[in-house]
Design an enzyme around this catalytic site. Structure first.
Site, mmCIF file in Angstrom:
data_model
loop_
_atom_site.group_PDB
_atom_site.id
_atom_site.type_symbol
_atom_site.label_atom_id
_atom_site.label_comp_id
_atom_site.label_asym_id
_atom_site.label_seq_id
_atom_site.Cartn_x
_atom_site.Cartn_y
_atom_site.Cartn_z
ATOM 1 N N ASN A 134 -20.700 37.958 23.326
ATOM 2 C CA ASN A 134 -19.768 36.841 23.165
ATOM 3 C C ASN A 134 -19.857 36.379 21.702
ATOM 4 O OD1 ASN A 134 -18.297 34.510 23.239
ATOM 5 N ND2 ASN A 134 -19.386 33.607 24.977
ATOM 6 N N ARG A 186 -16.377 39.571 25.007
ATOM 7 C CA ARG A 186 -15.566 38.489 25.560
ATOM 8 C C ARG A 186 -14.457 38.143 24.555
ATOM 9 N NH1 ARG A 186 -16.591 32.250 25.262
ATOM 10 N NH2 ARG A 186 -14.923 31.558 26.658
ATOM 11 N N HIS A 219 -11.628 30.326 30.911
ATOM 12 C CA HIS A 219 -12.826 30.429 31.762
ATOM 13 C C HIS A 219 -12.611 31.402 32.935
ATOM 14 C CE1 HIS A 219 -13.784 25.975 30.641
ATOM 15 N NE2 HIS A 219 -14.431 26.782 29.834
ATOM 16 N N HIS A 251 -15.241 24.458 37.247
ATOM 17 C CA HIS A 251 -16.089 24.870 36.120
ATOM 18 C C HIS A 251 -16.165 23.657 35.186
ATOM 19 C CE1 HIS A 251 -17.454 27.828 32.902
ATOM 20 N NE2 HIS A 251 -17.198 26.726 32.214
ATOM 21 N N ASN A 288 -19.006 21.741 28.858
ATOM 22 C CA ASN A 288 -18.479 20.974 27.731
ATOM 23 C C ASN A 288 -16.951 21.100 27.730
ATOM 24 O OD1 ASN A 288 -18.784 19.400 25.503
ATOM 25 N ND2 ASN A 288 -18.847 21.163 24.131
ATOM 26 N N GLY A 289 -16.491 22.310 28.016
ATOM 27 C CA GLY A 289 -15.086 22.516 28.363
ATOM 28 C C GLY A 289 -15.027 22.596 29.879
ATOM 29 N N ARG A 310 -12.402 16.995 24.505
ATOM 30 C CA ARG A 310 -10.959 17.226 24.670
ATOM 31 C C ARG A 310 -10.391 16.246 25.688
ATOM 32 N NH1 ARG A 310 -12.069 23.068 25.954
ATOM 33 N NH2 ARG A 310 -12.331 24.123 23.959
ATOM 34 N N GLY A 338 -22.418 23.775 32.956
ATOM 35 C CA GLY A 338 -23.445 22.774 32.603
ATOM 36 C C GLY A 338 -23.455 21.529 33.484
ATOM 37 N N GLY A 364 -21.408 20.917 36.246
ATOM 38 C CA GLY A 364 -21.282 21.280 37.663
ATOM 39 C C GLY A 364 -22.601 21.752 38.264
ATOM 40 N N GLU A 365 -23.407 22.446 37.455
ATOM 41 C CA GLU A 365 -24.665 22.973 37.974
ATOM 42 C C GLU A 365 -25.794 21.944 37.913
ATOM 43 O OE1 GLU A 365 -25.599 26.652 35.863
ATOM 44 O OE2 GLU A 365 -23.526 27.304 36.104
ATOM 45 N N GLU A 405 -20.996 34.757 33.559
ATOM 46 C CA GLU A 405 -19.904 35.505 32.929
ATOM 47 C C GLU A 405 -20.397 36.842 32.389
ATOM 48 O OE1 GLU A 405 -19.318 31.594 31.187
ATOM 49 O OE2 GLU A 405 -17.267 32.208 30.745
HETATM 50 P P1 ADP Z 1 -20.005 24.994 27.282
HETATM 51 O O1 ADP Z 1 -18.622 24.663 27.739
HETATM 52 O O2 ADP Z 1 -20.266 24.633 25.854
HETATM 53 O O3 ADP Z 1 -20.488 26.380 27.688
HETATM 54 P P2 ADP Z 1 -22.008 24.094 29.177
HETATM 55 O O4 ADP Z 1 -21.532 24.813 30.381
HETATM 56 O O5 ADP Z 1 -23.293 24.513 28.551
HETATM 57 O O6 ADP Z 1 -20.899 23.952 28.085
HETATM 58 O O7 ADP Z 1 -22.145 22.548 29.613
HETATM 59 C C1 ADP Z 1 -22.533 21.552 28.728
HETATM 60 C C2 ADP Z 1 -22.535 20.220 29.492
HETATM 61 O O8 ADP Z 1 -23.475 20.316 30.581
HETATM 62 C C3 ADP Z 1 -22.950 19.036 28.643
HETATM 63 O O9 ADP Z 1 -22.077 17.936 28.876
HETATM 64 C C4 ADP Z 1 -24.320 18.717 29.179
HETATM 65 O O10 ADP Z 1 -24.616 17.356 29.094
HETATM 66 C C5 ADP Z 1 -24.216 19.140 30.627
HETATM 67 N N1 ADP Z 1 -25.548 19.284 31.195
HETATM 68 C C6 ADP Z 1 -26.452 20.255 30.928
HETATM 69 N N2 ADP Z 1 -27.609 20.004 31.582
HETATM 70 C C7 ADP Z 1 -27.437 18.829 32.250
HETATM 71 C C8 ADP Z 1 -28.253 18.016 33.094
HETATM 72 N N3 ADP Z 1 -29.492 18.365 33.357
HETATM 73 N N4 ADP Z 1 -27.706 16.879 33.596
HETATM 74 C C9 ADP Z 1 -26.455 16.517 33.318
HETATM 75 N N5 ADP Z 1 -25.635 17.228 32.532
HETATM 76 C C10 ADP Z 1 -26.113 18.365 32.000
#
Ligand code: ADP
Length: 397
Positions: free
Chosen positions: A7, A88, A177, A203, A206-207, A236, A326, A328-329, A379
């Protein structure tokens, strides 16, 4: 067979090397600040993370370090062992509905689509060129973020704008995504044990984007012509009334670039809270009573609920709702805030089960009308699978 999933961003390069078809990760890592000062890379190997500060003047130099690590750590004895490299690519528009082998023509098409993804497609091409230089005999594939959404019907992807904008300028919904939506919906179908299914994938990173997947095919998704549509994201704005833009341009004198920066980099959770784009900061400050962070959280979950409701109706029901990426998980409170708003659909959160981060889990009660799952996205493995299949095909030809 050794397969690399890559990526490439404008200043970064992430990779994961797999032994396929076992899907075993052999080594992974990320090169950061390529072409900027203080560049470095980190690699993960045998559960250990190593950081090295090195000068990375361009992507080629980064791939050079990567090949050195592969050889020195005995991941491969020769680069020829790497049979496939999957890249990617963010924007494939309506030109690509699946993963393809990168030949000169595909490279040109990715380049031509840069007008729709000016930051991302050129970066992917730089990555492709750098890897081709070091691994000329491998099968190089392009895995498009938009491909999974190509099954959307016209009624979902068209905008109610002058039709010529679609015909002359390709203005329509493409989504993003896609590889993540594909992985998570596939996994959900495996968990449910049925192919004929209606799945909503959230999903939220951050996005963020939400998609409606019927029998494995995407029928709608929340991102649009660009990733700046749909749900509220880190920086965004997502869906807004389009007329705000000319209004603000008129009253402030901002130009198109200023507006682009404002709606992509200064809006979303950051714009509302005035504090941070990171949901963890928003959570902490909301807990401490910060009103704008509480508002940001509420707006965020409400918008997600609006999309879930929309897709529930469009699909005529849902067999599962899945949370990934991030937020969602990992964000227990965001998931709770979303699921608590879905009571009218008979969905019931299991608070104990929801108390987890980053693992696959059913988080609703057994009498919940629709099960909700946390499914960590992957991914990279999707890129590796497609690349492995195409490399096998190419070898047999
Ligand atoms: P990207 O779109 O850059 O790939 P990610 O999927 O890594 O983003 O998600 C980033 C988001 O996930 C951020 O807003 C971050 O705060 C959130 N995040 C990561 N770990 C946690 C956590 N333990 N609790 C709450 N939010 C989290």
């Amino acid at each position: 067979m050794k397969i690399l999933a890559v990526n490439a961003g404008s200043s970064s390069l992430k990779f994961q090397m797999y032994e396929m078809p076992e899907e075993k990760v052999l080594i992974s890592g990320v090169f950061e600040r390529i072409g900027i000062d203080n560049s470095f890379y980190t690699i993960k190997l045998n559960g250990e993370k190593i950081r090295k500060d090195v000068e990375l003047s361009n992507h080629s130099v980064a791939v050079g370090f990567l090949t050195k690590e592969l050889l020195e750590n005995n991941i491969v004895d020769s680069l020829d062992e790497i049979k496939g490299v999957g890249h990617r690519v963010v924007q494939g528009a309506d030109k690509f509905d699946r993963t393809v082998i990168v030949d000169e023509n595909v490279e040109k098409m990715i380049s031509d689509l840069s007008c729709l993804a000016p930051l991302h497609n050129p970066a992917a091409l730089v990555g492709i060129k750098a890897f081709k230089e070091f691994m000329p005999n491998a099968t190089h594939t392009a895995v498009f973020d938009t491909a999974f959404h190509q099954t959307m019907p016209e009624v979902a992807y068209m905008y109610a704008l002058p039709y010529e904008w679609y015909k002359d300028y390709s203005v329509r919904k493409y989504g993003a995504h896609g590889t993540s939506h594909k992985y998570v919906s596939l996994r959900a179908r495996e968990i449910l044990g049925k192919d004929d299914s209606k799945i909503i994938v959230c999903h939220l990173g951050n996005g963020g984007s939400i998609s409606a997947v019927v029998n494995g095919k995407c029928i709608d998704t929340s991102m649009g012509f660009t990733p700046n549509a749909g749900v509220i994201m880190g920086t965004r704005c997502g869906d807004i009334d389009a007329s705000i833009i000319p209004y603000i341009m008129n009253v402030t004198g901002m130009n198109a670039n200023d507006i682009d920066t404002a709606i992509n980099k200064k809006s979303g959770l950051l714009g509302i809270s005035g504090i941070s784009s990171d949901s963890r900061d928003i959570e902490i400050n909301a807990e401490n009573g910060n009103k704008r962070c509480i508002l940001a959280q509420e707006m965020f979950s409400r918008r997600v609920v609006e999309y879930i409701a929309k897709y529930y109706v469009l699909m005529g029901g849902a067999d599962a709702i899945c949370f990934t990426a991030g937020i969602g998980e990992n964000s227990i409170s965001t998931r709770k805030s979303i699921i608590d708003k879905l009571g009218v659909l008979g969905i019931k959160l299991d608070e104990n089960a929801n108390n987890i981060r980053g693992e696959e889990k059913l988080i609703t009660t057994s009498d919940s009308k629709i099960p909700c799952y946390v499914i960590p996205t992957n991914e990279e493995v999707m890129i590796a699978r497609d690349t492995y299949n195409l490399a096998m095909e190419e070898k047999n030809v």
